[in-house]
Write an enzyme that holds these catalytic residues in place. Structure first.
Site, PDB file in Angstrom:
ATOM      1  N   GLU A 104      55.267 -82.188 -40.395  1.00  0.00           N
ATOM      2  CA  GLU A 104      56.672 -82.526 -40.635  1.00  0.00           C
ATOM      3  C   GLU A 104      57.268 -82.883 -39.272  1.00  0.00           C
ATOM      4  OE1 GLU A 104      60.845 -81.051 -42.616  1.00  0.00           O
ATOM      5  OE2 GLU A 104      59.652 -79.601 -41.523  1.00  0.00           O
ATOM      6  N   ASP A 128      55.074 -77.266 -41.826  1.00  0.00           N
ATOM      7  CA  ASP A 128      56.529 -77.285 -41.881  1.00  0.00           C
ATOM      8  C   ASP A 128      57.140 -77.102 -40.491  1.00  0.00           C
ATOM      9  OD1 ASP A 128      58.966 -76.949 -43.656  1.00  0.00           O
ATOM     10  OD2 ASP A 128      59.091 -75.094 -42.494  1.00  0.00           O
ATOM     11  N   ASP A 135      51.545 -76.237 -48.297  1.00  0.00           N
ATOM     12  CA  ASP A 135      52.563 -76.244 -47.246  1.00  0.00           C
ATOM     13  C   ASP A 135      52.306 -75.025 -46.362  1.00  0.00           C
ATOM     14  OD1 ASP A 135      55.031 -76.855 -45.941  1.00  0.00           O
ATOM     15  OD2 ASP A 135      55.764 -77.650 -47.836  1.00  0.00           O
ATOM     16  N   HIS A 195      61.956 -83.560 -50.503  1.00  0.00           N
ATOM     17  CA  HIS A 195      62.839 -82.551 -51.087  1.00  0.00           C
ATOM     18  C   HIS A 195      64.000 -82.157 -50.173  1.00  0.00           C
ATOM     19  CE1 HIS A 195      60.073 -80.372 -48.530  1.00  0.00           C
ATOM     20  NE2 HIS A 195      60.965 -79.395 -48.494  1.00  0.00           N
ATOM     21  N   ASP A 196      64.052 -82.739 -48.978  1.00  0.00           N
ATOM     22  CA  ASP A 196      65.140 -82.425 -48.040  1.00  0.00           C
ATOM     23  C   ASP A 196      66.121 -83.574 -47.863  1.00  0.00           C
ATOM     24  OD1 ASP A 196      64.096 -79.908 -47.391  1.00  0.00           O
ATOM     25  OD2 ASP A 196      62.784 -80.765 -45.861  1.00  0.00           O
TER      26      ASP A 196
END
Ligand code: NOJ
Length: 605
Positions: free
Chosen positions: A325, A252, A145, A388-389
């Protein structure tokens, strides 16, 4: 009739072409596989090394929650290494690790204080090297990431930046005067911009008497991407990890890199009565028009892509994949994230158009999948349903009665469509979203600020359920988040020998996309396009028998007649490749019987 947006048709432009199934089958014989991107690597990688990502299953590991090996209740790198054989058996091509760099962990790793090391709670650089080596032995790439929008407020760059207005790092972050500031008062923030995590995006810094901008937590100051030194620093960081053999990066918050330099206020979103819409944090909802997806992002991504593409290594041959992302409002904006052949950007910007419909609406899925096929300029979509969000599939699509069936149905959409697929850890065993019940149990800070409307992201980050024991085989200590009660039946050990388990279903779907040419490289062609209950499509590759997929989006049994829907002449017999238990083996595509949320996958003979 059906609307075709196949590979071959894309060359003719973006127009939709509607045709019969028979005609589509005939047309498919002339289509060619997507052209490989031109590569200039001195290590002369093989075609499979260059193209591995095009049909890849990329498994997202949330390292805190995957496997603990030292009993501290937090997962670690050695835990991931220990579970590589499991991932190999599942059939994944790559793992994406959410950040494992040193961090104060305010945002569980997305607040990085050192980009060139590993946080001690996850292990060491030596552990990381071992993970990469062991993963590579199993042909699994490790994707890091990369958080470029902001650092931790404990990063040496920020500590220097905030130390004085004339520090050389001052211009690495976004500093502005307040409005109406006096010698005794800090005045007001420069404008109305808000943090995505609640309240003003500006934080007053008393020492140098200015505000700094933070799109996320106060402890995550935004970097100033108008400063070329920032770009160079990240190119060097990419190189540091490329030298360690990583398979690529997931960027990200990439659409947040730039803000409008005019500092104009953002618009307030209003309801139909003209009243401001209030978000979970009690703030008026803003339209994001000055802080999201601003000019400049694409040029940065192109630089990162050039950096990754220049990396050539005989030790680690092949394409380094760049994932974005990219929560974007529509397919046209997503298309831009791939760049152009002359200036490529992401290989795989996340396509949130499909997986975040959040409603089992056949027409919407058909339209979005058709867009992914026909309006991304021949690029490869990266499909996903959660991460994960976001709450897992059960909470966003489930009806509370047929959740497991719905999860299977959507797994088929994810894994049997053209493109790369992101699988979030635990989805393959049917893990459920388990949000905290009490505010005092919440770990994710947004769940504290936003309680009870926003409970935070703990619910989708619970420990991986390896077995039915109290700590799920995740840790010998106290897990950092509680293990959900569902562990009794939903766990790897219980599912691995059960041919009807969710895990077996995922493995079969992944095997299909790795072994059946139509699923390895075929275009998606929507079938039976008036049907509002069943989503059906064909996978078609040149020189290979086509395959069809039918997914029932309802709780009632359905029968589909693809022969009638597609005029039939081209449809011959079907050989069943995979089906959920309620589906009956049809002899031809004129009668595919599906149980509630059932799936049928067959090859046209
Ligand atoms: C997106 C990440 O996925 C999320 O977990 C994080 O909180 C924000 N970006 C800020 O880095």
């Amino acid at each position: 009739m059906m609307c075709l947006a196949a590979e071959g048709m894309r060359r003719l432009g973006r127009a939709f072409v509607c045709m019969t199934l028979a005609a589509a089958l005939a047309a498919g014989a002339q289509t060619a596989p997507a052209k490989a991107k031109a590569e200039t690597k001195s290590a002369s990688p093989s075609a499979s090394e260059l193209n591995w990502w095009k049909n890849a299953v990329i498994y997202e590991v949330y390292p805190r929650s995957f496997q603990d090996t030292n009993g501290d209740g937090v997962g670690d790198l050695n835990g991931i290494t220990r579970r590589l054989d499991y991932l190999k058996q599942l059939g994944v091509d790559a793992i994406w690790l959410t950040p494992v760099y040193p961090s104060p962990q305010v945002d569980f790793g997305y607040d990085i204080s050192d980009y060139r090391n590993i946080d001690p709670q996850y292990g060491t650089l030596a552990d990381f090297n071992r993970l990469v080596a062991e993963a590579n032995k199993r042909h699994i790439r490790v994707i890091m990431d990369m958080v470029m929008n902001h650092t931790s407020d404990q990063h040496p760059w920020f500590l220097a930046s905030r130390s004085s207005r004339d520090n050389p790092y001052r211009n690495w972050y976004v500093w502005h005067d307040g409005k109406g500031e006096t010698a005794t008062s800090k005045g007001e923030p420069p404008n109305n911009w808000q943090s995505l995590f609640g309240h003003s995006a500006w934080q007053w810094d008393p020492r140098t008497r200015q505000y700094y901008y933070h799109k996320f937590y106060i402890q995550q100051p935004d970097l100033n991407w108008r400063n070329p030194a920032v770009l160079q620093a990240f190119k060097d960081i990419l190189d540091f990890w490329l030298q360690r053999g990583v398979g690529g990066f997931r960027f990200d918050a990439i659409t947040a890199l730039f803000e409008d330099p005019s500092l104009a206020d953002e618009g307030v979103v209003r309801d139909k009565n003209g009243k401001p819409v209030i978000n979970a944090y009690g703030d008026p909802k803003l339209d994001g028009s000055k802080t999201d997806n601003q000019p400049g992002v694409n040029a940065v991504v192109a630089e990162m892509r050039a950096t990754a593409d220049q990396f050539a290594s005989t030790r680690f041959p092949g394409t380094r994949v760049l994932i974005g992302e990219t929560y974007l409002p529509n397919i046209a904006e997503l298309r831009k994230m791939y760049g152009t052949p002359a200036k490529p950007e992401f290989e795989l910007p996340m396509d949130t158009q499909v997986g975040f419909i959040d409603k089992l609406d056949v027409a919407a899925f058909r339209a979005r999948l058709t867009d992914a096929e026909s309006r991304l300029g021949g690029n490869v979509p990266l499909l996903l349903f959660d991460n994960h969000d976001n709450p897992r599939i059960d909470m966003r699509y489930g009806d509370g009665v047929h959740n497991a069936g719905i999860e299977r149905a959507l797994a088929a959409v994810l894994l049997a469509s053209r493109g790369a697929a992101l699988v979030y850890y635990g989805d393959e065993i049917g893990m459920k979203t388990t949000p905290p019940r009490r505010k005092q149990d919440v770990k994710d800070p947004i769940g504290i600020t936003g309680w009870p409307k926003e409970k935070g992201r703990d619910g989708e980050r619970t420990p991986m359920q390896w077995n039915a024991s109290a700590n799920a085989g995740f840790t010998t200590g106290k897990p950092w988040l509680p293990v959900p009660p569902s562990v009794a039946t939903i766990n790897v050990q219980a599912e691995q020998d059960n041919p009807n388990s969710m895990l077996a279903w995922y493995k079969s779907l992944i095997r299909l996309r790795k072994t059946v040419p139509a699923f390895e490289r075929g275009s998606d062609i929507m079938l039976d396009t008036e049907n509002t209950k069943v989503l059906s499509w064909m996978r078609q590759a040149s020189g290979a028998p086509p395959a069809i997929v039918s997914v029932n989006f309802t709780a009632e049994p359905q029968t589909v007649n693809l022969a009638a829907a597609g005029a039939g002449a081209g449809l011959k017999k079907l050989k069943t490749l995979l089906k959920t238990p309620g589906a009956v083996d049809p002899t031809a595509s004129d009668r595919i019987v599906l149980g509630p949320y059932g799936v049928y996958i067959g090859q046209v003979q």
